[in-house]
Write a protein that holds these residues in place. Structure first.
Motif, PDB file in Angstrom:
ATOM      1  N   THR A   4      94.138 -13.808   5.373  1.00 56.34           N
ATOM      2  CA  THR A   4      93.509 -14.591   4.312  1.00 56.34           C
ATOM      3  C   THR A   4      93.476 -16.071   4.666  1.00 56.34           C
ATOM      4  O   THR A   4      92.464 -16.735   4.454  1.00 56.34           O
ATOM      5  CB  THR A   4      94.243 -14.370   2.981  1.00 56.34           C
ATOM      6  OG1 THR A   4      95.640 -14.607   3.180  1.00 56.34           O
ATOM      7  CG2 THR A   4      94.041 -12.968   2.466  1.00 56.34           C
ATOM      8  N   SER A  49      89.981 -18.129   5.601  1.00 52.30           N
ATOM      9  CA  SER A  49      89.662 -19.251   4.722  1.00 52.30           C
ATOM     10  C   SER A  49      89.499 -20.553   5.507  1.00 52.30           C
ATOM     11  O   SER A  49      88.532 -21.297   5.308  1.00 52.30           O
ATOM     12  CB  SER A  49      90.770 -19.413   3.671  1.00 52.30           C
ATOM     13  OG  SER A  49      90.508 -20.526   2.850  1.00 52.30           O
ATOM     14  N   HIS A  95      86.394 -20.387   7.611  1.00 53.97           N
ATOM     15  CA  HIS A  95      85.189 -20.563   6.798  1.00 53.97           C
ATOM     16  C   HIS A  95      84.886 -22.046   6.623  1.00 53.97           C
ATOM     17  O   HIS A  95      83.731 -22.472   6.732  1.00 53.97           O
ATOM     18  CB  HIS A  95      85.388 -19.877   5.437  1.00 53.97           C
ATOM     19  CG  HIS A  95      84.169 -19.875   4.589  1.00 53.97           C
ATOM     20  ND1 HIS A  95      84.201 -20.218   3.268  1.00 53.97           N
ATOM     21  CD2 HIS A  95      82.882 -19.568   4.851  1.00 53.97           C
ATOM     22  CE1 HIS A  95      82.983 -20.125   2.748  1.00 53.97           C
ATOM     23  NE2 HIS A  95      82.173 -19.735   3.706  1.00 53.97           N
ATOM     24  N   ARG A  96      85.910 -22.848   6.413  1.00 47.56           N
ATOM     25  CA  ARG A  96      85.716 -24.292   6.284  1.00 47.56           C
ATOM     26  C   ARG A  96      85.288 -24.915   7.605  1.00 47.56           C
ATOM     27  O   ARG A  96      84.416 -25.782   7.642  1.00 47.56           O
ATOM     28  CB  ARG A  96      86.997 -24.939   5.782  1.00 47.56           C
ATOM     29  CG  ARG A  96      87.301 -24.521   4.362  1.00 47.56           C
ATOM     30  CD  ARG A  96      88.620 -25.026   3.894  1.00 47.56           C
ATOM     31  NE  ARG A  96      88.879 -24.471   2.564  1.00 47.56           N
ATOM     32  CZ  ARG A  96      90.059 -24.262   2.081  1.00 47.56           C
ATOM     33  NH1 ARG A  96      91.125 -24.555   2.795  1.00 47.56           N
ATOM     34  NH2 ARG A  96      90.217 -23.772   0.869  1.00 47.56           N
ATOM     35  N   ALA A 132      81.465 -14.755   5.276  1.00 50.26           N
ATOM     36  CA  ALA A 132      82.621 -15.207   4.492  1.00 50.26           C
ATOM     37  C   ALA A 132      82.176 -15.747   3.136  1.00 50.26           C
ATOM     38  O   ALA A 132      82.884 -15.595   2.134  1.00 50.26           O
ATOM     39  CB  ALA A 132      83.408 -16.270   5.262  1.00 50.26           C
ATOM     40  N   GLY A 133      80.995 -16.350   3.087  1.00 50.52           N
ATOM     41  CA  GLY A 133      80.454 -16.815   1.810  1.00 50.52           C
ATOM     42  C   GLY A 133      80.130 -15.663   0.873  1.00 50.52           C
ATOM     43  O   GLY A 133      80.372 -15.736  -0.337  1.00 50.52           O
ATOM     44  N   ARG A 153      81.671 -12.845   0.927  1.00 54.08           N
ATOM     45  CA  ARG A 153      83.005 -12.389   0.508  1.00 54.08           C
ATOM     46  C   ARG A 153      83.525 -13.250  -0.647  1.00 54.08           C
ATOM     47  O   ARG A 153      84.074 -12.737  -1.625  1.00 54.08           O
ATOM     48  CB  ARG A 153      83.940 -12.479   1.714  1.00 54.08           C
ATOM     49  CG  ARG A 153      85.342 -12.021   1.484  1.00 54.08           C
ATOM     50  CD  ARG A 153      86.094 -12.141   2.800  1.00 54.08           C
ATOM     51  NE  ARG A 153      87.437 -11.638   2.695  1.00 54.08           N
ATOM     52  CZ  ARG A 153      88.514 -12.289   3.108  1.00 54.08           C
ATOM     53  NH1 ARG A 153      88.381 -13.470   3.665  1.00 54.08           N
ATOM     54  NH2 ARG A 153      89.695 -11.767   2.989  1.00 54.08           N
ATOM     55  N   HIS A 154      83.316 -14.554  -0.554  1.00 57.66           N
ATOM     56  CA  HIS A 154      83.740 -15.445  -1.642  1.00 57.66           C
ATOM     57  C   HIS A 154      82.939 -15.188  -2.918  1.00 57.66           C
ATOM     58  O   HIS A 154      83.493 -15.296  -4.024  1.00 57.66           O
ATOM     59  CB  HIS A 154      83.608 -16.910  -1.219  1.00 57.66           C
ATOM     60  CG  HIS A 154      84.777 -17.416  -0.448  1.00 57.66           C
ATOM     61  ND1 HIS A 154      85.926 -17.891  -1.041  1.00 57.66           N
ATOM     62  CD2 HIS A 154      84.995 -17.501   0.877  1.00 57.66           C
ATOM     63  CE1 HIS A 154      86.782 -18.260  -0.115  1.00 57.66           C
ATOM     64  NE2 HIS A 154      86.245 -18.032   1.063  1.00 57.66           N
ATOM     65  N   TRP A 206      84.501 -12.381  -4.598  1.00 58.45           N
ATOM     66  CA  TRP A 206      85.718 -12.827  -5.291  1.00 58.45           C
ATOM     67  C   TRP A 206      85.371 -13.534  -6.603  1.00 58.45           C
ATOM     68  O   TRP A 206      86.057 -13.371  -7.598  1.00 58.45           O
ATOM     69  CB  TRP A 206      86.517 -13.778  -4.408  1.00 58.45           C
ATOM     70  CG  TRP A 206      87.235 -13.114  -3.287  1.00 58.45           C
ATOM     71  CD1 TRP A 206      87.392 -11.778  -3.057  1.00 58.45           C
ATOM     72  CD2 TRP A 206      87.913 -13.768  -2.226  1.00 58.45           C
ATOM     73  NE1 TRP A 206      88.114 -11.561  -1.917  1.00 58.45           N
ATOM     74  CE2 TRP A 206      88.447 -12.765  -1.386  1.00 58.45           C
ATOM     75  CE3 TRP A 206      88.111 -15.096  -1.882  1.00 58.45           C
ATOM     76  CZ2 TRP A 206      89.179 -13.067  -0.252  1.00 58.45           C
ATOM     77  CZ3 TRP A 206      88.832 -15.392  -0.744  1.00 58.45           C
ATOM     78  CH2 TRP A 206      89.362 -14.380   0.054  1.00 58.45           C
ATOM     79  N   ASP A 207      84.302 -14.345  -6.573  1.00 62.81           N
ATOM     80  CA  ASP A 207      83.882 -15.033  -7.798  1.00 62.81           C
ATOM     81  C   ASP A 207      83.482 -14.045  -8.887  1.00 62.81           C
ATOM     82  O   ASP A 207      83.621 -14.332 -10.070  1.00 62.81           O
ATOM     83  CB  ASP A 207      82.719 -15.978  -7.515  1.00 62.81           C
ATOM     84  CG  ASP A 207      83.131 -17.181  -6.680  1.00 62.81           C
ATOM     85  OD1 ASP A 207      84.345 -17.468  -6.601  1.00 62.81           O
ATOM     86  OD2 ASP A 207      82.238 -17.833  -6.099  1.00 62.81           O
ATOM     87  N   TYR A 247      90.285  -8.739  -4.891  1.00 63.78           N
ATOM     88  CA  TYR A 247      91.503  -9.550  -4.867  1.00 63.78           C
ATOM     89  C   TYR A 247      92.742  -8.790  -4.402  1.00 63.78           C
ATOM     90  O   TYR A 247      93.705  -9.405  -4.001  1.00 63.78           O
ATOM     91  CB  TYR A 247      91.797 -10.131  -6.251  1.00 63.78           C
ATOM     92  CG  TYR A 247      90.982 -11.360  -6.556  1.00 63.78           C
ATOM     93  CD1 TYR A 247      91.139 -12.508  -5.806  1.00 63.78           C
ATOM     94  CD2 TYR A 247      90.070 -11.376  -7.590  1.00 63.78           C
ATOM     95  CE1 TYR A 247      90.401 -13.638  -6.083  1.00 63.78           C
ATOM     96  CE2 TYR A 247      89.334 -12.498  -7.876  1.00 63.78           C
ATOM     97  CZ  TYR A 247      89.504 -13.635  -7.124  1.00 63.78           C
ATOM     98  OH  TYR A 247      88.778 -14.741  -7.395  1.00 63.78           O
ATOM     99  N   THR A 306      91.284  -7.239   0.491  1.00 60.31           N
ATOM    100  CA  THR A 306      91.200  -8.557   1.117  1.00 60.31           C
ATOM    101  C   THR A 306      91.251  -8.442   2.638  1.00 60.31           C
ATOM    102  O   THR A 306      90.460  -9.069   3.342  1.00 60.31           O
ATOM    103  CB  THR A 306      92.338  -9.465   0.610  1.00 60.31           C
ATOM    104  OG1 THR A 306      92.266  -9.555  -0.806  1.00 60.31           O
ATOM    105  CG2 THR A 306      92.251 -10.840   1.201  1.00 60.31           C
TER     106      THR A 306
END
Length: 147
Positions: free
Chosen positions: A39, A43, A46-47, A103-104, A106-107, A110-111, A116, A121
């Motif tokens: 995780t 994360s 992704h950034r 990854a976006g 995937r986010h 999650w939104d 979760y 995950t």
């Protein structure tokens, strides 16, 4: 003499609107994360790929401005992007684009409240990694075939 054990403790004391004092929590920083944990790694990656995308947009803007500026400027941009380093950069940019996109997604899941739990995950994290490799390879295969 101060009873504070850590100088950061002064920043953790605050007041509520009624004037009573409270202790604020310290926010975690990079040293508390396990970088080998799926995780955290996904994360942070992704950034990082978001920042790589920014560099890619700058290079694409340079290419478009060179195309509009004339044959000499465009030839220089084409020479760089067609060189070994340029092709490596474009391959890396392609991988960053696919990773950031997956990854976006995937986010976004999650939104929506899905994914979760820990097994999901890790499964979606592995899917992002495998999907990035497969889609990058397919993209470049299609580029080479159409070239």
């Amino acid at each position: 003499m101060s009873v504070m054990k850590d100088s950061r403790e002064a920043t953790m004391i605050g007041r509520r609107s009624d004037g009573t004092t409270i202790r604020r929590p310290l926010s975690p920083h990079l040293q508390v994360y396990d970088m080998l944990q799926m995780t955290s790694a996904i994360s942070i990656s992704h950034r990082v790929t978001g920042m790589i995308w920014t560099v890619g947009v700058v290079v694409m803007s340079w290419w478009l401005i060179a195309a509009a500026s004339g044959a000499s400027a465009f030839a220089t941009a084409q020479w760089f992007l067609g060189s070994f380093l340029g092709v490596l950069f474009l391959m890396g940019l392609t991988a960053a684009a696919w990773f950031h996109t997956l990854a976006g997604i995937r986010h976004l899941a999650w939104d929506a409240g899905w994914g979760y739990d820990i097994p999901t995950t890790y499964r979606t994290g592995r899917a992002v990694l495998v999907g990035t490799a497969v889609l990058t390879a397919l993209t470049w295969l299609m580029l080479l075939i159409s070239w």
